[in-house]
Design an enzyme around this catalytic site. Structure first.
Site, PDB file in Angstrom:
ATOM      1  CB  SER A  95      -3.835   2.042  -3.875  1.00  0.00           C
ATOM      2  OG  SER A  95      -4.812   1.782  -2.897  1.00  0.00           O
ATOM      3  CG  HIS A 149      -8.201  -0.323   1.144  1.00  0.00           C
ATOM      4  ND1 HIS A 149      -7.969   0.185  -0.117  1.00  0.00           N
ATOM      5  CD2 HIS A 149      -7.082  -0.024   1.860  1.00  0.00           C
ATOM      6  CE1 HIS A 149      -6.789   0.777  -0.155  1.00  0.00           C
ATOM      7  NE2 HIS A 149      -6.228   0.665   1.030  1.00  0.00           N
ATOM      8  CE  LYS A 192       0.449  10.501  -0.432  1.00  0.00           C
ATOM      9  NZ  LYS A 192      -0.076   9.219   0.030  1.00  0.00           N
ATOM     10  NE  ARG A 203      -0.377  -3.157   2.532  1.00  0.00           N
ATOM     11  CZ  ARG A 203      -0.336  -2.119   1.734  1.00  0.00           C
ATOM     12  NH1 ARG A 203      -0.725  -2.235   0.483  1.00  0.00           N
ATOM     13  NH2 ARG A 203       0.106  -0.958   2.152  1.00  0.00           N
TER      14      ARG A 203
HETATM   15  P1  ADP Z   1      -2.386   5.533   3.389  1.00  0.00           P
HETATM   16  O1  ADP Z   1      -1.942   6.466   2.292  1.00  0.00           O
HETATM   17  O2  ADP Z   1      -2.959   6.245   4.576  1.00  0.00           O
HETATM   18  O3  ADP Z   1      -1.374   4.496   3.780  1.00  0.00           O
HETATM   19  P2  ADP Z   1      -3.836   3.423   2.003  1.00  0.00           P
HETATM   20  O4  ADP Z   1      -5.094   3.596   1.228  1.00  0.00           O
HETATM   21  O5  ADP Z   1      -2.626   3.039   1.240  1.00  0.00           O
HETATM   22  O6  ADP Z   1      -3.665   4.787   2.778  1.00  0.00           O
HETATM   23  O7  ADP Z   1      -4.047   2.350   3.151  1.00  0.00           O
HETATM   24  C1  ADP Z   1      -4.955   2.536   4.209  1.00  0.00           C
HETATM   25  C2  ADP Z   1      -4.745   1.449   5.249  1.00  0.00           C
HETATM   26  O8  ADP Z   1      -5.116   0.189   4.700  1.00  0.00           O
HETATM   27  C3  ADP Z   1      -3.303   1.283   5.708  1.00  0.00           C
HETATM   28  O9  ADP Z   1      -3.288   0.949   7.086  1.00  0.00           O
HETATM   29  C4  ADP Z   1      -2.790   0.135   4.888  1.00  0.00           C
HETATM   30  O10 ADP Z   1      -1.742  -0.550   5.540  1.00  0.00           O
HETATM   31  C5  ADP Z   1      -4.047  -0.723   4.818  1.00  0.00           C
HETATM   32  N1  ADP Z   1      -4.024  -1.596   3.650  1.00  0.00           N
HETATM   33  C6  ADP Z   1      -3.738  -1.275   2.376  1.00  0.00           C
HETATM   34  N2  ADP Z   1      -3.805  -2.351   1.564  1.00  0.00           N
HETATM   35  C7  ADP Z   1      -4.147  -3.402   2.360  1.00  0.00           C
HETATM   36  C8  ADP Z   1      -4.348  -4.813   2.142  1.00  0.00           C
HETATM   37  N3  ADP Z   1      -4.174  -5.346   0.943  1.00  0.00           N
HETATM   38  N4  ADP Z   1      -4.683  -5.575   3.192  1.00  0.00           N
HETATM   39  C9  ADP Z   1      -4.815  -5.016   4.421  1.00  0.00           C
HETATM   40  N5  ADP Z   1      -4.606  -3.716   4.714  1.00  0.00           N
HETATM   41  C10 ADP Z   1      -4.288  -2.913   3.699  1.00  0.00           C
END
Ligand code: ADP
Length: 169
Positions: free
Chosen positions: A131, A19, A43, A93
């Site tokens: 996450s 992130h 959630k 990703r």
């Molecule tokens: P959500 O539940 O909305 O998917 P996340 O916290 O899982 O929220 O992810 C938020 C955004 O960050 C999403 O677009 C996800 O694809 C991106 N993201 C998550 N992990 C990574 C990473 N390791 N590298 C790049 N982008 C990421």
């Protein structure tokens, strides 16, 4: 011309180095980035939205006022509009992200054609970081440094016993 404001929405449960990488790489292209921490009543997150906001604020302090962290509930497009923004920032990703991200972007376009979703491809070094993986590692007492910022690693350690892997974030 710089697009003024981008909203980077997500669960961020917890915020990872993946992130952080998206924010760092997008920042040169926007005047401001608003990190939108989603509060989803369906959630069961590990961290409350206030805790998530607090951690992300600490991590993003180094960017100064150009990065703001807020929590929101309801429709993303409403939140984006309320912030005077027209850009949604998301990270990609693997191919597996594409289906969900595509659905989300197209649904948001259907709801508000004026709002565009910008995707940044994850940096190779953090493209495997999620996450949910971080929560699994932390649950079994594994070392999460290198996967998440230090502030997040500390908080994870503090509540190791509470870690339950509940969803696929
Ligand atoms: P959500 O539940 O909305 O998917 P996340 O916290 O899982 O929220 O992810 C938020 C955004 O960050 C999403 O677009 C996800 O694809 C991106 N993201 C998550 N992990 C990574 C990473 N390791 N590298 C790049 N982008 C990421």
């Amino acid at each position: 011309m710089q697009a003024a404001i981008a909203v980077y929405p997500g669960s961020f449960d917890p915020f990872t180095n993946g992130h952080l990488d998206i924010i760092s790489r997008a920042l040169p292209f926007f005047q401001r980035i608003i990190v939108g921490v989603v509060w989803n009543p369906n959630k069961q997150p590990l961290f409350s939205s206030a805790e998530r906001v607090d951690m992300i604020q600490q991590v993003c302090q180094k960017f100064g006022e150009r990065v703001e962290v807020l929590s929101f509930t309801g429709l993303l497009v409403d939140f984006v509009e309320s912030q005077g923004a027209r850009v949604v920032l998301r990270g990609l990703r693997a191919i597996s992200d594409y289906e969900y991200e595509g659905q989300l972007a197209l649904t948001n376009r259907h709801l508000r054609p004026a709002i565009e979703t910008f995707f940044l491809m994850a940096r190779e070094e953090v493209s495997y970081v999620s996450s949910s993986m971080v929560k699994q590692v932390a649950m079994f007492g594994g070392d999460v440094s290198g996967l998440v910022p230090a502030v997040v690693a500390e908080r994870l350690r503090a509540q190791e016993s509470k870690v339950v892997v509940s969803d696929k974030n």
